[in-house]
Design a protein around this motif. Structure first.
Motif, PDB file in Angstrom:
ATOM      1  N   CYS A 155      36.009  43.116  41.090  1.00  0.00           N
ATOM      2  CA  CYS A 155      36.696  42.795  40.004  1.00  0.00           C
ATOM      3  C   CYS A 155      37.339  41.318  40.083  1.00  0.00           C
ATOM      4  CB  CYS A 155      37.975  43.688  40.012  1.00  0.00           C
ATOM      5  SG  CYS A 155      39.574  42.687  39.027  1.00  0.00           S
ATOM      6  N   THR A 157      39.607  39.472  39.073  1.00  0.00           N
ATOM      7  CA  THR A 157      41.027  39.203  39.088  1.00  0.00           C
ATOM      8  C   THR A 157      41.515  39.186  40.359  1.00  0.00           C
ATOM      9  OG1 THR A 157      41.250  40.157  36.728  1.00  0.00           O
ATOM     10  CG2 THR A 157      43.279  39.891  37.960  1.00  0.00           C
ATOM     11  N   CYS A 158      41.082  40.511  41.117  1.00  0.00           N
ATOM     12  CA  CYS A 158      41.636  40.636  42.403  1.00  0.00           C
ATOM     13  C   CYS A 158      40.559  40.351  43.463  1.00  0.00           C
ATOM     14  CB  CYS A 158      42.337  41.969  42.439  1.00  0.00           C
ATOM     15  SG  CYS A 158      40.924  43.301  42.194  1.00  0.00           S
ATOM     16  N   CYS A 181      46.084  46.028  40.902  1.00  0.00           N
ATOM     17  CA  CYS A 181      45.537  44.972  40.062  1.00  0.00           C
ATOM     18  C   CYS A 181      45.600  45.315  38.616  1.00  0.00           C
ATOM     19  CB  CYS A 181      44.260  44.477  40.635  1.00  0.00           C
ATOM     20  SG  CYS A 181      43.482  43.719  39.217  1.00  0.00           S
ATOM     21  N   CYS A 184      41.660  45.794  36.859  1.00  0.00           N
ATOM     22  CA  CYS A 184      40.747  47.058  37.330  1.00  0.00           C
ATOM     23  C   CYS A 184      41.684  48.330  37.516  1.00  0.00           C
ATOM     24  CB  CYS A 184      39.893  46.664  38.474  1.00  0.00           C
ATOM     25  SG  CYS A 184      41.009  46.387  39.938  1.00  0.00           S
TER      26      CYS A 184
HETATM   27 ZN    ZN Z   1      41.199  44.185  40.112  1.00  0.00          ZN
END
Ligand code: ZN
Ligand code: ZN
Length: 367
Positions: A155, A157-158, A181, A184
């Motif tokens: 992911c 984002t994380c 997160c 995801c």
């Molecule tokens: Zn994530």
């Protein structure tokens, strides 16, 4: 468990320190040791201690209890508080207790269907094949949700951790919090090219044939479990089960109680008086039974082993046949005169020639 040091010592203050002194000592230490600025595990452990010590000593009630009982006081309270507080700040995701990403793998859901069985099918068992609509593993992506030739990535984002950490300011200084997160769903995975067939779900609606055996002796309302024939699992998880609810059609001929069957056989007055050998329809085919001369209405005959098989063990119940003597209603002229002649011979009172009143007797009850 590690020995818990004296809380005043942890903060470096004296036992009679004022609330202000305690706060100042804590802030100074927290700035030095905060995990956000200090990655040394030993310091992280120390930060945890300092924070916990402050949590107790800054609360007059908890401080009093600590002064009275020490760290191993009633319910071992102060140490528990340290842990609770730490958990509150870091969601249990720090200090070597990290949860990591939540796996996408999940067991498929159970599905429920109903089947209707003829009475004989419930007695002897049946092989059934039914069409079931369920979620099957997507054939295009093999269930991972990614277009062929691509695969899920960490992911963005994380970074694959499954949780996002943020730093915020509080009265303790800056603290770090972590939350699953959102991008995801906490799985740490992202599918950049979603499968065109399942849109990344990994499963598609499908209809399949499921064959299973209904055991002999099954009871109306019973559930059968067909393992692994429910919805496909997610991301390699096991499939759910198919739960088959059994409905048994009632029989015209038999009443079932447990493993026994009960039926009624109509017998004519002459058969009852003279005796007879007759065939009756059982679930196993025709069966010859003997009606003794002089049989009374309500007589019960037992046909051993002609009932319902036991579900879990060998053997079958019995079939009970209740004889019901039927008075004829459709007498021909000849039959009528024959019966009148018989009545005369037996001296049975009938018609107009009423004789002396007859005595009654108590009914006899059969079990
Ligand atoms: Zn994530
Ligand atoms: Zn797919």
């Amino acid at each position: 468990m590690a020995t818990v040091r004296d809380l005043y010592e942890i903060l470096g203050v004296s036992r009679d320190a004022s609330a202000g002194e305690i706060r100042a000592a804590y802030r100074k230490l927290a700035r030095e040791l905060h995990p956000d600025v200090n990655a040394d595990p030993a310091d992280q452990e120390r930060f945890k201690e300092v924070t916990g010590a402050y949590e107790i000593l800054s609360d007059p009630a908890k401080r009093r209890r600590y002064d009275e009982f020490g760290a191993a006081g009633p319910q071992g309270a102060p140490f528990g508080d340290i842990q609770d507080l730490f958990d509150m700040f870091f969601g249990g995701g720090f200090g070597g207790r990290s949860r990591g990403p939540r796996s996408r793998t999940r067991r498929g859901e159970d599905l429920r269907v109903a089947v209707r069985l003829p009475f004989a099918g419930s007695v002897f068992g049946e092989r059934r094949e039914i069409e079931v609509e369920h979620l099957a593993t997507c054939g295009r992506c093999g269930g991972n949700g990614a277009e062929p030739g691509t695969s899920p990535i960490a992911c963005r984002t994380c970074g694959g951790a499954g949780e996002v950490q943020s730093v915020r300011r509080s009265i303790f200084g800056t603290v770090m919090t972590s939350a699953p997160c959102v991008a995801c769903g906490g799985t740490g995975e992202e599918i950049p090219d979603r499968c065109e067939t399942c849109f990344g779900e990994g499963r598609v609606r499908s209809t399949g044939t499921v064959a299973f055996d209904v055991p002999a002796g099954v009871v109306d309302g019973m559930d059968l479990r067909v393992a692994g024939r429910g919805n496909a699992g997610i991301a390699g998880g096991p499939a759910g089960d198919l739960i088959v609810g059994v409905e048994v059609e009632p029989s015209e001929a038999f009443e079932r109680t447990g493993q026994d069957l009960h039926g009624v056989l109509d017998v004519s007055i002459t058969q009852a008086a003279l005796g007879a050998s007759v065939e009756v329809e059982t679930l196993d085919g025709p069966e010859r039974i003997r009606i003794e001369p002089g049989t009374e209405s309500g007589t019960v005959l037992r046909l051993r082993g002609k009932g319902v098989p036991h579900l879990q063990r060998r053997g079958r119940g019995d079939l009970y046949v209740t004889l019901h003597i039927v008075a004829p209603r459709d007498l021909s002229k000849e039959e009528r005169s024959l019966l009148e002649r018989l009545a005369e011979l037996r001296g049975d009172p009938g018609g107009e020639n009423g004789a002396a009143p007859r005595g009654l007797r108590k009914p006899e009850y059969r079990s």
